[in-house]
Structures are given as C-alpha cells and as structure tokens.
Write a protein that holds these residues in place. Structure first.
Motif, PDB file in Angstrom:
ATOM      1  N   ALA A  32       0.900  -1.261  -0.002  1.00  9.02           N
ATOM      2  CA  ALA A  32       0.074  -0.040   0.001  1.00  9.02           C
ATOM      3  C   ALA A  32       0.739   1.380  -0.012  1.00  9.02           C
ATOM      4  N   GLY A  33       2.040   1.056   0.152  1.00 11.41           N
ATOM      5  CA  GLY A  33       3.071   2.242  -0.023  1.00 11.41           C
ATOM      6  C   GLY A  33       3.684   2.874   1.399  1.00 11.41           C
ATOM      7  N   PHE A  34       3.654   2.127   2.448  1.00  7.76           N
ATOM      8  CA  PHE A  34       4.246   2.176   3.655  1.00  7.76           C
ATOM      9  C   PHE A  34       5.685   1.698   3.993  1.00  7.76           C
ATOM     10  N   ARG A  35       6.415   2.157   4.545  1.00  9.50           N
ATOM     11  CA  ARG A  35       7.656   1.538   5.135  1.00  9.50           C
ATOM     12  C   ARG A  35       7.383   0.713   6.318  1.00  9.50           C
ATOM     13  N   VAL A  36       7.579  -0.335   6.618  1.00  8.50           N
ATOM     14  CA  VAL A  36       7.170  -1.109   7.512  1.00  8.50           C
ATOM     15  C   VAL A  36       8.077  -2.124   8.393  1.00  8.50           C
ATOM     16  N   ALA A  37       8.208  -2.164   9.633  1.00  3.83           N
ATOM     17  CA  ALA A  37       8.919  -2.667  10.626  1.00  3.83           C
ATOM     18  C   ALA A  37       7.944  -3.704  11.142  1.00  3.83           C
ATOM     19  N   SER A  38       8.525  -4.812  12.002  1.00  4.17           N
ATOM     20  CA  SER A  38       7.616  -5.549  12.750  1.00  4.17           C
ATOM     21  C   SER A  38       8.298  -5.804  14.073  1.00  4.17           C
ATOM     22  N   ALA A  39       7.252  -6.539  14.760  1.00  2.13           N
ATOM     23  CA  ALA A  39       7.993  -6.937  16.229  1.00  2.13           C
ATOM     24  C   ALA A  39       6.822  -7.818  16.863  1.00  2.13           C
ATOM     25  N   ALA A  40       7.250  -8.943  17.561  1.00  3.38           N
ATOM     26  CA  ALA A  40       6.324 -10.175  17.936  1.00  3.38           C
ATOM     27  C   ALA A  40       5.994  -9.867  19.403  1.00  3.38           C
ATOM     28  N   THR A  41       6.636  -8.982  20.130  1.00  5.68           N
ATOM     29  CA  THR A  41       6.386  -8.771  21.420  1.00  5.68           C
ATOM     30  C   THR A  41       6.559  -7.492  22.175  1.00  5.68           C
ATOM     31  N   GLY A  42       5.865  -7.121  23.264  1.00  6.58           N
ATOM     32  CA  GLY A  42       6.017  -5.731  23.798  1.00  6.58           C
ATOM     33  C   GLY A  42       7.436  -5.161  24.034  1.00  6.58           C
ATOM     34  N   GLU A  43       8.254  -6.078  24.479  1.00 11.55           N
ATOM     35  CA  GLU A  43       9.664  -5.648  24.549  1.00 11.55           C
ATOM     36  C   GLU A  43      10.396  -5.333  23.158  1.00 11.55           C
ATOM     37  N   GLN A  44       9.987  -6.150  22.153  1.00 12.91           N
ATOM     38  CA  GLN A  44      10.595  -5.837  21.047  1.00 12.91           C
ATOM     39  C   GLN A  44      10.070  -4.557  20.407  1.00 12.91           C
ATOM     40  N   ALA A  45       8.775  -4.444  20.631  1.00 10.41           N
ATOM     41  CA  ALA A  45       8.143  -3.126  19.964  1.00 10.41           C
ATOM     42  C   ALA A  45       8.848  -1.772  20.903  1.00 10.41           C
TER      43      ALA A  45
END
Length: 256
Positions: A32-45
């Motif tokens: 859709a045109g966004f730059r995206v990073a990801s995380a699986a846990t609260g601490e990673q976020a």
C-alpha cells in the motif's frame, strides 16, 4: 534507506505475536506504500520504537509478555523521560509526545474499546478487512499530522470540504445534517470500495446503536434524496451491493 523507503507514504511498526498475521500485515502495508518494520512482543516493540521511531504503531492488544495497553503506557513514560533535543532532527520533545497507535483486538467488549480509545488513537476488531485497516491508518496519520490533508474530497462532481463543513454537487450547495455529513465523508474517503453496514455503523456512530442496522439504511436514504435526486443529467453515485453494503462509485465515462 533505499529509494523505495525514502518515498514511502509513512513508516509503520506492526506488532503481533502471530507470525502469519504479522507477515500478512507487513506485506500488505508495504504494497500500500508504507515503510514497515515488525515486532512479535511488547519488549521488541519498545526497542524498535527507541531505535527508529515510526509514524504510527499497529499494535495487537494480546501479546505474550505484556498487553498492548501496557506497551503504550511504557512508550508514554519513555517519552516523558526523554531529554530535550533527543527526538527527531530539529530538537525538542514534541515528536515523542504522542506516537499514534492503532490497536488490533480480538475482544469486542465496551471496556476494551474505551481503553483502546483513551490510550491509543483507534482500534479495529479481528477479523478485519485490510482495506478498512489501511483507511483507518491513513485517517489517523492525517489527523495527527503524519499525512498532508487539506480536508477536501472530490468524487466526480461531488465535493466535500471537511474543514469548512460544506458539500456541493455539480456546483450546487447541499445542506446536510452532522450525521449525514459524517456518513458522506466516510463513503467518499472509501470511494470505489464496498463498505458493510456494520463498518458504517462503527465509523459513523462509533458504537453499535443496539445492533440496529436500519439506522444506516435510513441515513443512506436521506443522502440519496439530497445527492441522487434522479433528475437531470446527474448520475447516481451511491449504490447498494445486495447482501454486503454500499459503495460510492464514480460514474463511468460516456463512450465517445
């Protein structure tokens, strides 16, 4: 950062502990045109935000180490402790004062909705459509300054000015009630996409109205009387998709 990332619409962080959902969301939002990073846990976020602050966080409420509400509270605490000049380039703490958050939740209880809206900026309940999610992300970014928006929407000869609260069709002013205006704004923001009655109910009334979908049918009828009178050369714009919902559709170009 490569050229694609530099030209991205905005940067997002997707936080969800279910790999399939996380990967699907990340891929769809990049498309859709966004730059995206990801995380699986609260601490990673928390670590991801500290390393590279996004424009918005898409955050699942149910995480293995802490819930999404706790993540946001930690982010707010961190922003208050951040010294002046340590935000984005240009100095000051302003960019860290409020990081927009869209919650993903499998819970549909009123209490969770209230918490989600008081702690974050919006929420969607699983299962949700990707189109709805993207529309809500863009709405939050416009509202919080992450995307430019002059408040104007145009579909064919229909124009809406959200800032001036004015509507016109073929240059003719159209008088709408506040609820009619909000409904039309939602339909125009999703022009060409079919939206269900439940989606309209949730976006326009912001609560389930006792589950009575007839209120949506009534207000669609009011809008049609004012916008699609069925006279003259003006084509109909609001269409019913039986068994699904409604769509505001640009009329086809006449064949020359």
């Amino acid at each position: 950062m490569d050229g694609t990332e530099a030209s991205a619409e905005a940067s997002l962080l997707v936080v969800d502990d279910e790999p399939n959902i996380r990967e699907l969301l990340a891929a769809s939002l990049r498309f859709a045109g966004f730059r995206v990073a990801s995380a699986a846990t609260g601490e990673q976020a928390l670590a991801a935000v500290a390393a590279d602050r996004p424009d918005l966080v898409v955050l699942d409420v149910m995480l293995p180490d802490m819930d999404g509400f706790a993540v946001v509270r930690r982010l707010r605490e961190d922003s208050r402790r951040r010294p002046t000049g340590s935000g984005r380039p240009g100095g000051g703490t302003g960019p860290w004062d409020h990081l927009p958050v869209l919650f993903l939740t499998a819970k549909d209880g009123t209490g969770d909705k209230v918490i989600g809206l008081s702690v974050g900026d919006d929420y969607v309940t699983k299962p949700f459509s990707l189109e709805e999610l993207i529309a809500r992300i863009r709405a939050i970014l416009r509202r919080t300054g992450g995307l430019p928006d002059d408040g104007r929407l145009t579909v064919a000869d229909l124009e809406l000015d959200a800032i001036g609260h004015q509507v016109s069709r073929a240059g003719r002013p159209v008088s709408l009630s506040p609820t009619e205006f909000k409904l039309l704004h939602y339909l125009m923001a999703n022009a060409g996409r079919v939206v269900s009655k439940m989606q309209i109910l949730d976006h326009v009334w912001a609560y389930d109205f006792g589950g009575d979908l007839s209120i949506v049918e009534s207000y669609i009828s009011y809008l049609r009387r004012k916008l699609d009178p069925g006279t003259g050369d003006a084509p109909r714009l609001i269409h019913t998709v039986r068994g699904i919902g409604y769509v505001l559709r640009r009329p086809p170009h006449p064949q020359g």
